[in-house]
Write a protein that holds these residues in place. Sequence first.
Motif, mmCIF file in Angstrom:
data_model
loop_
_atom_site.group_PDB
_atom_site.id
_atom_site.type_symbol
_atom_site.label_atom_id
_atom_site.label_comp_id
_atom_site.label_asym_id
_atom_site.label_seq_id
_atom_site.Cartn_x
_atom_site.Cartn_y
_atom_site.Cartn_z
ATOM 1 N N TYR A 110 0.673 -1.240 0.094
ATOM 2 C CA TYR A 110 -0.170 -0.086 0.052
ATOM 3 C C TYR A 110 0.825 1.386 0.046
ATOM 4 N N ARG A 111 2.080 1.187 -0.401
ATOM 5 C CA ARG A 111 3.030 2.448 -0.572
ATOM 6 C C ARG A 111 3.255 2.929 0.945
ATOM 7 N N VAL A 112 3.279 2.254 1.753
ATOM 8 C CA VAL A 112 3.550 2.907 3.043
ATOM 9 C C VAL A 112 4.790 2.342 3.750
ATOM 10 N N GLU A 113 5.580 3.302 4.367
ATOM 11 C CA GLU A 113 6.865 2.928 4.821
ATOM 12 C C GLU A 113 6.819 1.709 5.978
ATOM 13 N N THR A 114 7.881 1.168 5.877
ATOM 14 C CA THR A 114 8.043 -0.075 6.921
ATOM 15 C C THR A 114 8.027 0.705 8.383
ATOM 16 N N LEU A 115 7.783 -0.086 9.305
ATOM 17 C CA LEU A 115 7.867 0.375 10.739
ATOM 18 C C LEU A 115 9.263 1.208 10.914
ATOM 19 N N GLU A 116 10.338 0.546 10.498
ATOM 20 C CA GLU A 116 11.591 1.139 10.990
ATOM 21 C C GLU A 116 11.712 2.454 10.134
ATOM 22 N N GLU A 117 11.358 2.436 8.811
ATOM 23 C CA GLU A 117 11.319 3.688 7.933
ATOM 24 C C GLU A 117 10.265 4.581 8.435
ATOM 25 N N GLN A 118 9.058 4.400 9.317
ATOM 26 C CA GLN A 118 8.568 5.424 9.933
ATOM 27 C C GLN A 118 9.000 6.107 10.852
ATOM 28 N N LYS A 119 9.979 5.482 11.831
ATOM 29 C CA LYS A 119 10.869 6.092 12.552
ATOM 30 C C LYS A 119 11.673 7.117 12.177
ATOM 31 N N GLN A 120 12.409 6.952 11.086
ATOM 32 C CA GLN A 120 13.212 7.874 10.408
ATOM 33 C C GLN A 120 12.385 8.988 9.802
ATOM 34 N N LYS A 121 11.089 8.491 9.106
ATOM 35 C CA LYS A 121 10.365 9.588 8.674
ATOM 36 C C LYS A 121 9.963 10.757 9.780
ATOM 37 N N GLU A 122 9.745 10.223 11.093
ATOM 38 C CA GLU A 122 9.378 11.032 12.375
ATOM 39 C C GLU A 122 10.412 12.047 12.315
ATOM 40 N N ARG A 123 11.687 11.474 12.276
ATOM 41 C CA ARG A 123 12.652 12.707 12.609
ATOM 42 C C ARG A 123 12.764 13.643 11.488
ATOM 43 N N ILE A 124 12.283 13.099 10.104
ATOM 44 C CA ILE A 124 12.495 13.801 9.033
ATOM 45 C C ILE A 124 11.307 14.888 9.059
ATOM 46 N N MET A 125 10.128 14.498 9.499
ATOM 47 C CA MET A 125 8.954 15.394 9.501
ATOM 48 C C MET A 125 9.248 16.704 10.517
ATOM 49 N N ASN A 126 9.923 16.467 11.439
ATOM 50 C CA ASN A 126 10.388 17.590 12.451
ATOM 51 C C ASN A 126 11.617 18.531 11.833
ATOM 52 N N LEU A 127 12.079 18.165 10.707
ATOM 53 C CA LEU A 127 13.041 19.157 10.340
ATOM 54 C C LEU A 127 12.153 20.405 9.580
ATOM 55 N N LYS A 128 13.211 21.473 9.264
ATOM 56 C CA LYS A 128 12.466 22.731 8.792
ATOM 57 C C LYS A 128 12.225 22.551 7.397
ATOM 58 N N SER A 129 11.190 23.332 6.974
ATOM 59 C CA SER A 129 10.586 22.985 5.496
ATOM 60 C C SER A 129 11.508 24.113 4.495
ATOM 61 N N ILE A 130 11.772 23.562 3.261
ATOM 62 C CA ILE A 130 12.171 24.366 2.364
ATOM 63 C C ILE A 130 11.634 25.517 2.136
ATOM 64 N N PHE A 131 10.001 25.539 1.909
ATOM 65 C CA PHE A 131 9.496 26.506 1.645
ATOM 66 C C PHE A 131 9.373 27.582 2.420
ATOM 67 N N SER A 132 9.456 27.348 3.824
ATOM 68 C CA SER A 132 9.808 28.390 4.830
ATOM 69 C C SER A 132 10.726 29.187 4.706
ATOM 70 N N PHE A 133 12.086 28.600 4.579
ATOM 71 C CA PHE A 133 13.298 29.422 4.167
ATOM 72 C C PHE A 133 13.086 30.337 2.844
ATOM 73 N N TYR A 134 12.160 29.689 1.653
ATOM 74 C CA TYR A 134 11.880 30.449 0.555
ATOM 75 C C TYR A 134 11.247 31.441 0.831
ATOM 76 N N VAL A 135 10.279 31.345 1.849
ATOM 77 C CA VAL A 135 9.263 32.640 2.026
ATOM 78 C C VAL A 135 10.044 33.624 2.741
ATOM 79 N N GLU A 136 10.968 33.165 3.786
ATOM 80 C CA GLU A 136 11.585 34.049 4.453
ATOM 81 C C GLU A 136 12.545 35.041 3.660
ATOM 82 N N ASN A 137 13.332 34.298 2.689
ATOM 83 C CA ASN A 137 14.418 35.023 1.902
ATOM 84 C C ASN A 137 13.772 35.422 0.638
#
Length: 291
Positions: A159-186
Amino acid sequence: MNNIYFSLILLVVISSGFAQTNPELQKMADADQSERMSGNINWVELNKKDSIRLAKATQLFNDGELETAKDYYNAGIIFQHGKDTIASKMAVESFKKAIEMDSTLNRWWYAAAVDRDLMRREEPQIYGTQYVSNSSTNGKLKRYKIDTTKITDKERIYYRVETLEEQKQKERIMNLKSIFSFYVENSSIEKTIALIKNEKAKGKTSVYNVSESAINSFGYQLMGQNKLDESLKVLKLNTALYPKAANTWDSYGEILLKLGKEKEGIKAYKKSLALDPNNENAKNIIRKSED
């Protein structure tokens, strides 16, 4: 009698082949998604629009106006943004019907609809598609509670969903800053591209999310704002940073075609298809270009 019987079967088959995607549903589903990619979302206004679309999609559903797999798929997109379990249940039913009719559609939507419906019923999700942010998580995104015993990682992958281990990594990534926010600021695509390159070089110590999907989404946000030349730069960069990802080439091909660069666009789609022979979108676009 046999001749009449077979003639009726043939008529049904031919008629079903001429079923057209409901244009009103398609328009509403497209609006649902594009309005969520605009960058500056007015949630009060969006919620109003969601309610209007939900009422209309429900009416079409109840009136039996959904005929094709894409009709059910589009209805599911609208139902999933309802606010109660009635809407979330209809989303599950719609996406299930859609992929039963056409398995080439994005199956992730079904898994997400199932998880969202369970979450609204205050039950654990089973696939792992839903993340929440509240005071208990200090404002950070955290995967909503999950029952890991119901399905396997093999089913998640289907169903094109990440594995349980990949979901742990995704959680870290999701809490990173967004590129779009940098673009808006600059307000500078050049500075933003430089940031993406620098952050990509940092690997797991990056502060901004510069994953293939995040860069791709940023490119589509620019596309949604009709900043096509800037979108082109971002999506082209994504193919350089992630050259073996079929999706980067697919998206690059799309922006090239939007800019009227047909020869280059088809070349990009062919590259995508070489990386992913199951890319039906690329197959269709290449086929149309050869007609």
